[in-house]
Scaffold this active site. Structure first.
Site, PDB file in Angstrom:
ATOM      1  N   SER A 213       0.915  -1.312  -0.143  1.00 15.61           N
ATOM      2  CA  SER A 213       0.007  -0.186  -0.180  1.00 15.61           C
ATOM      3  C   SER A 213       0.915   1.221   0.075  1.00 15.61           C
ATOM      4  O   SER A 213       1.706   1.431   0.469  1.00 15.61           O
ATOM      5  CB  SER A 213      -0.924  -0.081   1.335  1.00 15.61           C
ATOM      6  OG  SER A 213      -1.376   1.106   1.484  1.00 15.61           O
TER       7      SER A 213
ATOM      8  N   TYR B 213      -1.931   0.075  10.309  1.00 17.44           N
ATOM      9  CA  TYR B 213      -2.055  -0.630   9.226  1.00 17.44           C
ATOM     10  C   TYR B 213      -0.830  -0.452   8.056  1.00 17.44           C
ATOM     11  O   TYR B 213      -0.425  -1.403   7.639  1.00 17.44           O
ATOM     12  CB  TYR B 213      -3.321  -0.018   8.243  1.00 17.44           C
ATOM     13  CG  TYR B 213      -3.571  -0.576   6.879  1.00 17.44           C
ATOM     14  CD1 TYR B 213      -3.727  -1.660   6.716  1.00 17.44           C
ATOM     15  CD2 TYR B 213      -3.037   0.358   5.818  1.00 17.44           C
ATOM     16  CE1 TYR B 213      -4.111  -2.164   5.252  1.00 17.44           C
ATOM     17  CE2 TYR B 213      -3.288   0.021   4.552  1.00 17.44           C
ATOM     18  CZ  TYR B 213      -3.601  -1.364   4.400  1.00 17.44           C
ATOM     19  OH  TYR B 213      -4.005  -1.600   3.088  1.00 17.44           O
TER      20      TYR B 213
ATOM     21  N   LYS C  34       2.093  -3.381   6.558  1.00 16.58           N
ATOM     22  CA  LYS C  34       2.409  -3.602   5.213  1.00 16.58           C
ATOM     23  C   LYS C  34       3.945  -3.562   5.182  1.00 16.58           C
ATOM     24  O   LYS C  34       4.615  -4.287   4.212  1.00 16.58           O
ATOM     25  CB  LYS C  34       1.560  -2.673   4.300  1.00 16.58           C
ATOM     26  CG  LYS C  34       0.127  -3.015   4.212  1.00 16.58           C
ATOM     27  CD  LYS C  34      -0.149  -4.322   3.649  1.00 16.58           C
ATOM     28  CE  LYS C  34      -1.886  -4.348   3.391  1.00 16.58           C
ATOM     29  NZ  LYS C  34      -1.982  -5.797   2.973  1.00 16.58           N
TER      30      LYS C  34
END
Ligand code: UDP
Length: 325
Positions: free
Chosen positions: A115, A139, A143
């Site tokens: 991402s 988050y 990643k």
């Protein structure tokens, strides 16, 4: 056969469609916590959780898997701030489980859903892959941590991967078979279209005082089918013996929230009431990709380079989903 985890979700299901179109056999593993059973376009489906190693081992024993595309993950930045433990459990430990199952069964090719959230606040735009990775949310950190694990596995285990850093995935299957369907919906374009349909009273703009031309946030919206096609390219690169790579996937052009609304207004021909609200915590002002590495090295070319045709695919899906015009 290609194992697609999260193949019932938004980007996963569109990628399965492109894999099938390219002639691959595909098995989907998905726990249906966010995905939709009817989005699984391959006959091979296993309902299960990536945190469960026994389920993974069962899939690898049952199917002749040669590569894994790993989409299964939790995907909300604000949710990850409120409940980081779940994000580390699913996105980090779940992914580690997938990698360990691959290692146990001798599978060495991996395509990872990363991402733009790995970058944090951009120091320059458009953002190239060499930009420092300083994620601002749990988050984004999950990643980034997985990317670091992948680099270590590659050195130690004759394992190769492509990590694809998505900017803003948007739009729906141009054939209308599958589409964007999140519950709750948090993404700008489907929210604006739900307002156009009268399913919501108004769009709240999260911040009108950013240092952007019209004060609203600017994002790089990439059509989900273009994203899906890039995954097929990434897989083919690995199958041809290509080395591990990290690629940005975006179109390299940004649109503000107001510009998105204006395009949605034109495409739908409907009124879109708006309220101006405060900034959403953690949102950078501008996120635009420099996708030149993916273009150059994978020979990938996005087909949806204008916003209106992308929004048209989203609108067609929305009309189908809600069964109204
Ligand atoms: N946005 C907004 N109102 C909404 C949802 C999103 O103003 O109801 C803005 C958001 O602040 C960002 C852009 O729209 O500038 C895209 O947001 P989205 O949640 O779709 O993707 P993100 O960039 O957060 O991953």
């Amino acid at each position: 056969m290609i194992l697609v985890t999260g193949g019932a979700g938004y980007i996963g299901s569109h990628t399965v469609k492109e894999l099938l179109r390219a002639g691959y056999e595909v098995v989907v593993l998905d726990d249906l916590s966010a995905g939709h059973r009817e989005f699984v376009l391959t006959p091979h489906f296993v309902r299960g959780d990536i945190r469960d190693r026994a389920t993974l081992d069962g899939v690898f024993r049952r199917y002749p898997i040669t590569a894994v595309m790993h989409f299964a993950a939790l995907t909300s930045v604000p949710e990850s701030v409120e409940d980081p433990a779940r994000y580390y459990e699913v996105n980090l430990l779940g992914t580690w489980n997938v990698l360990e199952a691959m290692r146990a069964h001798g599978v060495k090719l991996f395509v990872f859903s990363s991402s733009a959230a790995v970058y944090g606040d951009p120091q320059k735009v458009p953002i190239p892959e060499e930009h420092p990775a300083q994620p601002k949310s749990p988050y984004g950190r999950t990643k980034r941590m997985v990317e670091e694990i992948l680099a270590d596995y590659e050195k130690a285990y004759a394992f190769r991967y492509v990590s694809l850093r998505y900017f803003n995935a948007a739009g729906s299957d141009p054939e209308g078979e599958i589409g964007e369907w999140h519950e709750p919906e948090r993404h700008l374009i489907p929210i604006v279209l739900e307002v156009a349909l009268g399913k919501r009273p108004y769009l709240e703009i999260f911040g009108t005082d950013y240092e952007t031309p019209d004060g609203t946030g600017v994002r790089d919206y990439i059509h989900v089918t273009d994203l899906a096609r890039a995954h097929v390219r990434a897989l083919q690169h690995l199958e041809a013996g290509g080395e591990s790579r990290v690629y940005n996937l975006g179109i390299g052009r940004g649109y503000s929230v107001r510009e998105v609304m204006e395009v949605c207004r034109r495409v739908t021909g409907r009124d879109i009431p708006v309220r101006e609200g405060p900034r959403r915590p953690g949102d950078p002002a501008v996120l635009v990709a420099d996708p030149s590495r993916a273009l150059r090295e994978m020979g990938w070319q996005p087909r949806f380079t204008e916003l209106a045709p992308l929004v048209e695919t989203a609108w067609r899906w929305m009309l189908k989903k809600f069964g109204s015009a």
